[in-house]
Write an enzyme that holds these catalytic residues in place. Structure first.
Site, PDB file in Angstrom:
ATOM      1  N   SER A  77     -14.619 -68.490 -50.858  1.00 12.46           N
ATOM      2  CA  SER A  77     -15.235 -69.037 -52.067  1.00 12.46           C
ATOM      3  C   SER A  77     -16.676 -69.514 -51.946  1.00 12.46           C
ATOM      4  O   SER A  77     -17.288 -69.834 -52.965  1.00 12.46           O
ATOM      5  CB  SER A  77     -14.388 -70.180 -52.603  1.00 12.46           C
ATOM      6  OG  SER A  77     -13.326 -69.638 -53.328  1.00 12.46           O
ATOM      7  N   LYS A 134     -20.111 -78.758 -56.133  1.00  8.40           N
ATOM      8  CA  LYS A 134     -18.906 -78.177 -56.738  1.00  8.40           C
ATOM      9  C   LYS A 134     -17.994 -79.293 -57.230  1.00  8.40           C
ATOM     10  O   LYS A 134     -17.827 -80.314 -56.560  1.00  8.40           O
ATOM     11  CB  LYS A 134     -18.187 -77.324 -55.683  1.00  8.40           C
ATOM     12  CG  LYS A 134     -17.017 -76.534 -56.210  1.00  8.40           C
ATOM     13  CD  LYS A 134     -16.427 -75.649 -55.109  1.00  8.40           C
ATOM     14  CE  LYS A 134     -15.315 -74.754 -55.602  1.00  8.40           C
ATOM     15  NZ  LYS A 134     -14.790 -73.871 -54.536  1.00  8.40           N
ATOM     16  N   SER A 160     -14.487 -69.008 -55.665  1.00  9.38           N
ATOM     17  CA  SER A 160     -14.353 -69.959 -56.750  1.00  9.38           C
ATOM     18  C   SER A 160     -15.598 -70.822 -56.947  1.00  9.38           C
ATOM     19  O   SER A 160     -15.725 -71.471 -57.986  1.00  9.38           O
ATOM     20  CB  SER A 160     -13.152 -70.869 -56.481  1.00  9.38           C
ATOM     21  OG  SER A 160     -13.349 -71.617 -55.288  1.00  9.38           O
TER      22      SER A 160
END
Ligand code: GLN
Length: 488
Positions: free
Chosen positions: A177, A78, A153
């Site tokens: 997330s 990420k 996310s």
């Protein structure tokens, strides 16, 4: 089967036997990326040349007999995790060109384990969102239906695993997330106990809630990743010096004699009937596993969303004060003085959702309001912790749906932040309390969208979580399906 379709443990065996090289695997993953990335858009930055180069080096190490389970395995990360010399944007215009001078601890650990980095994945700006729609770098599509969101996310990390654009990935979870996008994309995602994995080098969103964790194709891979990333770090004051067990060794033990708690507050009205029926099917398996279920109550669950949306924005408003156009990142042109430069840089550099959070957070922390908001929210956190402490006196793990609905349509909730916030209703209690949680796939909707199941355990009981997840995964024995992308 193409190498990109396999799991970490399957590829590890093939690397060990010499059937495949890391270069074969890495080249196969990049072929896959080239075929489907345009449709899915999992990545912000791709690292093809670096990855192929590292793969060649891994193959030399493997031939010398130096290998861990991650040696030569392509992993995506990420874009909220600092990577030395590689852009780390946090999905934001304000950090569009930010190149960190150091690696996050988890990145160092993966490097030491011999992992190959495929690239940095797309995400909601500064991890604020549940759909990956707030990224400055465009929307990631759900590989199971490109008209739908992948969750967020860590939507890019989830979509990349689901679309076989990496073998496993790292996400971060402040309110869900990792688990929510894992559920919506049909992969496994684990949020560790607060303090289990070092946050050093993780760009902060809400420091008392953030945790880094793995997103993988199955539970065994999740245990393998946890073995590498968990543990104390002297660079990070909230990481806990607790021993890290060998998580993989717990997977085949089953859960005979265990009690699985089913909290009534997680089976609410307005929930998608396909989600409840998929989860109820799993509840019916508990007996077959030699365990029993018991009804429990987590009475403060209903305050979770309200408490989270005070604590998270309050901490975010402080953490994001550092982006001022001076130290790093974007600086707006044409300012007449320092104050004007701050204002312009922040107004132009942040997106709408981030600004909304900063405003809510600043308001909640402002003098006279602190007691009414942040302090109250912190008190609710204590009550929620106590709910879980009481529950774990009577059960070993807790079983819930991960999300109230399968993946929703792109744009469906962008105009209604409250609806968006409600998609985390089942995941954020674990962050507020600090306990670990995992989402595993448990079914498909009629329309073919994945449905996730959440398991929760007590503090630093990731081994129990993985043990239970592995038992359920085996019992559910979900039909293997792959999303159809460009018909491949
Ligand atoms: N969706 C939640 C939010 O928008 C959680 C995000 C996260 O876990 N990073 O804050």
């Amino acid at each position: 089967m193409e190498p990109y379709e396999l799991t970490i443990h399957e590829l590890h065996e093939k690397l060990r036997s010499g059937e495949l090289t890391s270069l074969d695997i890495t080249a196969s993953v990049f072929e896959r990326i080239e075929a489907v990335e345009e449709e899915v858009h999992s990545y912000i930055t791709l690292l093809k040349e670096d990855a192929l180069e590292s793969a060649r080096k891994s193959d030399i190490e493997i031939r010398r007999g130096n290998m861990s389970q991650l040696t030569g395995i392509p992993i995506a990360v990420k874009d909220l995790l600092c990577t030395r010399g590689i852009k780390t944007t946090c999905g934001s215009h304000i950090l569009e060109d930010f190149i960190p001078p150091y690696d996050a601890t988890v990145i160092k650990k993966l490097k030491n384990a011999g992992a190959i980095f495929t690239g940095k994945t797309n995400m909601d700006e500064f991890a604020m969102g549940s759909s990956t729609e707030t990224s400055y770098f465009g929307i990631t599509k759900n590989p199971w239906d490109p008209e739908r969101i992948p969750g967020g996310s860590s939507g890019g990390s989830a979509a990349a695993v689901a679309a076989d654009e990496c073998i496993a990935s790292l996400g971060t979870d402040t309110g869900g997330s990792i688990r929510q996008p894992a559920a919506l994309c049909g992969v496994v995602g684990l949020k560790p106990t607060y303090g289990r994995v070092s946050r050093f080098g993780l760009v902060a969103f809400a420091s008392s809630l953030d945790q880094i964790g793995p997103m993988t194709k199955d539970v065994q891979d999740c245990a393998i990743m946890m073995n590498v990333i968990a543990g104390y770090d002297s660079n990070e004051s909230t990481s806990v010096p607790a021993e890290v067990p060998d998580y993989e060794s717990f997977l085949k033990r089953g859960i005979e004699g265990w009690t699985v708690g089913i909290p009534k507050e997680y089976f609410i009205e307005g929930m998608d009937p396909e989600v409840s029926s998929a989860v109820e099917k799993v509840i019916a398996f508990i007996e077959a596993l030699g365990a029993k279920s018991c009804h429990i109550s987590l009475p403060h669950t209903r305050y979770g969303v309200a408490a989270y949306y005070i604590v998270a924005p309050a901490e975010a408003s402080s953490n994001l004060a550092r982006y001022d156009g001076v130290k790093y990142g974007f600086r707006a042109a044409g300012s007449s003085n320092l104050m004007d430069m701050y204002k312009k840089s922040r107004s132009q550099g942040f997106g709408a959702e981030v600004k909304r959070r900063i405003m809510i957070g600043t308001y909640a922390l402002s003098s006279g309001y602190y007691d009414a908001y942040y302090k109250k929210a912190s008190q609710i956190r204590s009550l929620m912790k106590k709910d879980f402490d009481d529950a774990f006196k009577v059960c070993d793990v807790i079983l819930t749906p991960t999300t109230p609905t399968p993946a929703f349509k792109i744009g469906e909730k962008t105009d209604d932040p409250l609806q968006m916030y409600l998609s985390d209703v089942f995941t954020l209690p674990a962050n507020l309390a600090g306990i670990p949680g995992i989402s595993i796939p448990c079914g498909y909707s009629e329309g073919g969208l994945p449905i996730g199941l959440q398991l929760l355990a007590g503090y630093f009981k990731e081994e129990k979580l993985l043990q239970a997840a592995s038992a359920f995964e085996k019992q559910i024995n979900l039909e293997k399906r792959r999303p159809l992308l460009h018909g491949i």
